[in-house]
Scaffold this motif. Structure first.
Motif, mmCIF file in Angstrom:
data_model
loop_
_atom_site.group_PDB
_atom_site.id
_atom_site.type_symbol
_atom_site.label_atom_id
_atom_site.label_comp_id
_atom_site.label_asym_id
_atom_site.label_seq_id
_atom_site.Cartn_x
_atom_site.Cartn_y
_atom_site.Cartn_z
ATOM 1 N N ASP A 43 1.768 5.545 14.039
ATOM 2 C CA ASP A 43 1.978 6.667 13.120
ATOM 3 C C ASP A 43 2.625 6.161 11.825
ATOM 4 O OD1 ASP A 43 4.349 5.915 14.292
ATOM 5 O OD2 ASP A 43 5.166 7.953 14.434
ATOM 6 N N ARG A 44 2.050 5.104 11.283
ATOM 7 C CA ARG A 44 2.686 4.439 10.136
ATOM 8 C C ARG A 44 2.880 5.400 8.962
ATOM 9 N NH1 ARG A 44 -0.614 3.488 5.927
ATOM 10 N NH2 ARG A 44 -2.886 3.461 6.239
ATOM 11 N N PRO A 45 3.948 5.156 8.177
ATOM 12 C CA PRO A 45 4.151 5.976 6.981
ATOM 13 C C PRO A 45 3.075 5.704 5.937
ATOM 14 C CG PRO A 45 5.713 4.154 7.051
ATOM 15 C CD PRO A 45 5.007 4.154 8.376
ATOM 16 N N THR A 46 2.798 6.710 5.135
ATOM 17 C CA THR A 46 1.822 6.540 4.054
ATOM 18 C C THR A 46 2.499 6.141 2.752
ATOM 19 O OG1 THR A 46 1.959 8.890 3.467
ATOM 20 C CG2 THR A 46 0.289 8.244 5.093
ATOM 21 N N ALA A 47 3.843 6.108 2.759
ATOM 22 C CA ALA A 47 4.583 5.725 1.554
ATOM 23 C C ALA A 47 5.902 5.093 1.958
ATOM 24 C CB ALA A 47 4.826 6.937 0.654
ATOM 25 N N ILE B 164 -2.365 -1.137 -2.006
ATOM 26 C CA ILE B 164 -1.385 -0.316 -2.719
ATOM 27 C C ILE B 164 -2.030 0.141 -4.012
ATOM 28 C CG2 ILE B 164 0.876 -0.302 -3.867
ATOM 29 C CD1 ILE B 164 1.749 -2.495 -1.882
ATOM 30 N N PRO B 165 -2.094 1.446 -4.294
ATOM 31 C CA PRO B 165 -1.543 2.563 -3.521
ATOM 32 C C PRO B 165 -2.571 3.253 -2.621
ATOM 33 C CG PRO B 165 -2.162 3.354 -5.664
ATOM 34 C CD PRO B 165 -2.538 1.893 -5.636
ATOM 35 N N GLY B 166 -3.768 2.682 -2.471
ATOM 36 C CA GLY B 166 -4.818 3.361 -1.710
ATOM 37 C C GLY B 166 -4.445 3.671 -0.271
ATOM 38 N N ASP B 167 -3.815 2.688 0.410
ATOM 39 C CA ASP B 167 -3.432 2.890 1.807
ATOM 40 C C ASP B 167 -1.957 3.229 1.974
ATOM 41 O OD1 ASP B 167 -6.029 2.253 2.864
ATOM 42 O OD2 ASP B 167 -5.598 0.149 2.394
ATOM 43 N N VAL B 168 -1.142 2.705 1.096
ATOM 44 C CA VAL B 168 0.294 2.971 1.171
ATOM 45 C C VAL B 168 0.876 2.940 -0.241
ATOM 46 C CG1 VAL B 168 0.830 0.526 1.589
ATOM 47 C CG2 VAL B 168 2.502 2.284 2.215
ATOM 48 N N SER B 169 1.695 3.929 -0.555
ATOM 49 C CA SER B 169 2.388 3.976 -1.847
ATOM 50 C C SER B 169 3.765 3.348 -1.698
ATOM 51 C CB SER B 169 2.532 5.424 -2.336
ATOM 52 O OG SER B 169 1.290 5.972 -2.700
ATOM 53 N N VAL B 170 4.264 2.737 -2.787
ATOM 54 C CA VAL B 170 5.569 2.073 -2.754
ATOM 55 C C VAL B 170 6.353 2.432 -4.015
ATOM 56 C CG1 VAL B 170 6.790 -0.141 -2.651
ATOM 57 C CG2 VAL B 170 4.604 0.137 -1.444
ATOM 58 N N GLY C 3 1.913 1.669 -11.274
ATOM 59 C CA GLY C 3 0.669 1.964 -10.562
ATOM 60 C C GLY C 3 0.741 1.949 -9.059
ATOM 61 N N SER C 4 1.945 2.045 -8.469
ATOM 62 C CA SER C 4 2.048 1.852 -7.027
ATOM 63 C C SER C 4 2.142 3.144 -6.225
ATOM 64 C CB SER C 4 3.279 0.981 -6.709
ATOM 65 O OG SER C 4 4.467 1.623 -7.132
ATOM 66 N N VAL C 5 1.997 4.298 -6.878
ATOM 67 C CA VAL C 5 2.059 5.576 -6.162
ATOM 68 C C VAL C 5 0.755 6.339 -6.360
ATOM 69 C CG1 VAL C 5 3.202 7.821 -5.979
ATOM 70 C CG2 VAL C 5 4.563 5.751 -6.340
ATOM 71 N N GLY C 6 0.182 6.782 -5.260
ATOM 72 C CA GLY C 6 -1.027 7.610 -5.297
ATOM 73 C C GLY C 6 -0.992 8.564 -4.124
ATOM 74 N N PRO C 7 -1.998 9.406 -3.975
ATOM 75 C CA PRO C 7 -2.038 10.333 -2.844
ATOM 76 C C PRO C 7 -2.292 9.583 -1.544
ATOM 77 C CG PRO C 7 -4.087 10.432 -4.072
ATOM 78 C CD PRO C 7 -3.165 9.559 -4.872
ATOM 79 N N PRO C 8 -1.868 10.157 -0.413
ATOM 80 C CA PRO C 8 -2.161 9.510 0.872
ATOM 81 C C PRO C 8 -3.658 9.442 1.116
ATOM 82 C CG PRO C 8 -1.251 11.719 1.199
ATOM 83 C CD PRO C 8 -1.112 11.406 -0.253
ATOM 84 N N GLU C 9 -4.070 8.458 1.893
ATOM 85 C CA GLU C 9 -5.502 8.237 2.148
ATOM 86 C C GLU C 9 -6.161 9.507 2.682
ATOM 87 O OE1 GLU C 9 -8.354 5.028 4.536
ATOM 88 O OE2 GLU C 9 -6.213 5.232 5.014
ATOM 89 N N GLY C 10 -7.236 9.904 2.040
ATOM 90 C CA GLY C 10 -7.979 11.065 2.487
ATOM 91 C C GLY C 10 -7.475 12.381 1.962
ATOM 92 N N ALA C 11 -6.356 12.354 1.217
ATOM 93 C CA ALA C 11 -5.801 13.602 0.688
ATOM 94 C C ALA C 11 -6.337 13.858 -0.707
ATOM 95 C CB ALA C 11 -4.279 13.526 0.649
ATOM 96 N N ALA C 12 -6.415 15.116 -1.064
ATOM 97 C CA ALA C 12 -6.806 15.478 -2.431
ATOM 98 C C ALA C 12 -5.655 15.190 -3.363
ATOM 99 C CB ALA C 12 -7.180 16.962 -2.484
ATOM 100 N N THR C 13 -5.969 14.770 -4.572
ATOM 101 C CA THR C 13 -4.923 14.521 -5.558
ATOM 102 C C THR C 13 -4.196 15.820 -5.871
ATOM 103 O OG1 THR C 13 -6.228 12.767 -6.546
ATOM 104 C CG2 THR C 13 -4.436 13.673 -7.880
#
Length: 358
Positions: A238-242, A265-271, A340-350
């Protein structure tokens, strides 16, 4: 031959006393504007400058600030903090003397002795990172401001970053991007910076019903510690997405762990990091979104507070004169620096619209 005050007075057609009032900007001096301009022009024409030594003997001030630090000049932030102090001091007519003690108590004692022997008007006691310190006894009857540290309960004026709000800022940004499963990799040592950033982070996620204590990892506050923490958290089913990292060096380690795990980053995980270390945050790929420590602003604020108390003739202490001094802790805001290291979680709408109401 160097011009004297009487030469300026003769050229301006006034008494030497009037020249002294004008050139020393004496408060309450009743000198008309035409006379003041005439004195200034006469002084400029003759190349006259006041004798600072004589002035210091007369006013009991040297118009110098002492700055004693532990290891600031060896850190990436030194230039910005020192520049802030110097700019505020220069604008107010003061110069700054800096001694870095390299963390040596013997060198600190010698530095204090030197500063006091040179009759500096006040002392900035600065540290490398936000922590609790004890102001040396030799400075307790002097105007003092502590910079990037706090003194607990003794009431000495201090200027520090607003770490709680910084933690809240990072959490809000990740929530705004749509994340609900967010990990935090933090410093294992119990220092105010780590404790307060976690407090702000926890408070904001709890308000959003998104805080998970099991996603907090403590380790050494370096890239190796960040890599270990990110590897453990990102290897969970259940890894975190960020991830919110205590500092930019830990975030750099998180980048390595993500890459080794095949996560983008950030496609799979945001930092998000903290500090805004220019040689780290801006050089990572993608650039690291981070919460900046306001070193320049803290330097300016600390110098301004110190000068204000010097001008009042009061030590910076929390005593019966508290309302007349800068005693207490001043919090400087920590702004978010977007890269550029923050984006929506994978599969989520922006996420659309403005920030969430948190």
């Amino acid at each position: 031959m160097r011009p004297k005050i009487k030469d300026v007075a003769r050229l301006a057609g006034v008494s030497p006393g009037v020249v002294s009032l004008v050139l020393n900007n004496s408060e309450g001096a009743r000198v008309s504007e035409p006379t003041r301009l005439r004195v200034i022009e006469a002084a400029a024409e003759l190349g006259y400058t006041p004798n600072r030594l004589a002035r210091s003997l007369r006013t009991q001030r040297t118009h110098t600030l002492g700055m004693i630090s532990d290891q600031i000049v060896t850190t990436p932030y030194a230039g910005r903090m020192i520049q802030g102090v110097q700019d505020a001091a220069w604008e107010a007519g003061y110069l700054v003397e800096l001694i870095d003690t390299a963390g040596s108590s013997a060198m600190e004692a010698a530095a204090i002795e030197v500063m006091l022997s040179r009759q500096v008007d006040g002392i900035l006691y600065a540290t490398m990172y936000h922590r609790v310190v004890e102001v040396p006894e030799a400075l307790r009857d002097r105007p003092v401001v502590v910079l990037d540290s706090e003194t607990g309960t003794d009431g000495t004026a201090a200027v520090v970053p607003d770490e709680v709000e910084g933690g809240r800022t990072a959490a809000r940004r990740l929530l705004e991007a749509g994340h609900r499963c967010i990990g935090h990799i933090t410093e294992a040592e119990d220092v105010p910076a780590a404790r307060l950033r976690l407090e702000g982070f926890r408070r904001t996620l709890t308000e959003a019903d998104a805080f998970d204590e099991s996603l907090i990892w403590t380790d050494h506050a370096d890239s190796a510690g960040g890599e270990r923490g990110a590897r453990e958290l990102l290897s969970r089913p259940d890894r975190p997405t960020a991830l919110f990292c205590y500092n930019d060096r830990m975030a750099m380690g998180a980048y390595r762990a993500a890459r080794k795990l095949g996560l983008a980053i950030p496609g799979d995980v945001s930092v998000i990091g903290y500090d805004d270390q220019e040689l780290v945050a801006a050089e990572l790929e993608p650039g690291l979104t981070t919460v900046a420590l306001p070193h320049y602003a803290m330097g300016r604020r600390a110098a301004a507070l110190l000068i204000a108390d010097i001008e009042r003739g009061k030590p910076n202490r929390d005593d019966e004169n508290q309302e007349e001094t800068a005693a207490g802790t001043t919090l400087e805001p920590c702004p978010l620096v977007e890269r550029g290291s923050v984006g929506p979680p994978e599969g989520a709408a922006t996420p659309k619209g403005g920030p969430t109401d948190i």
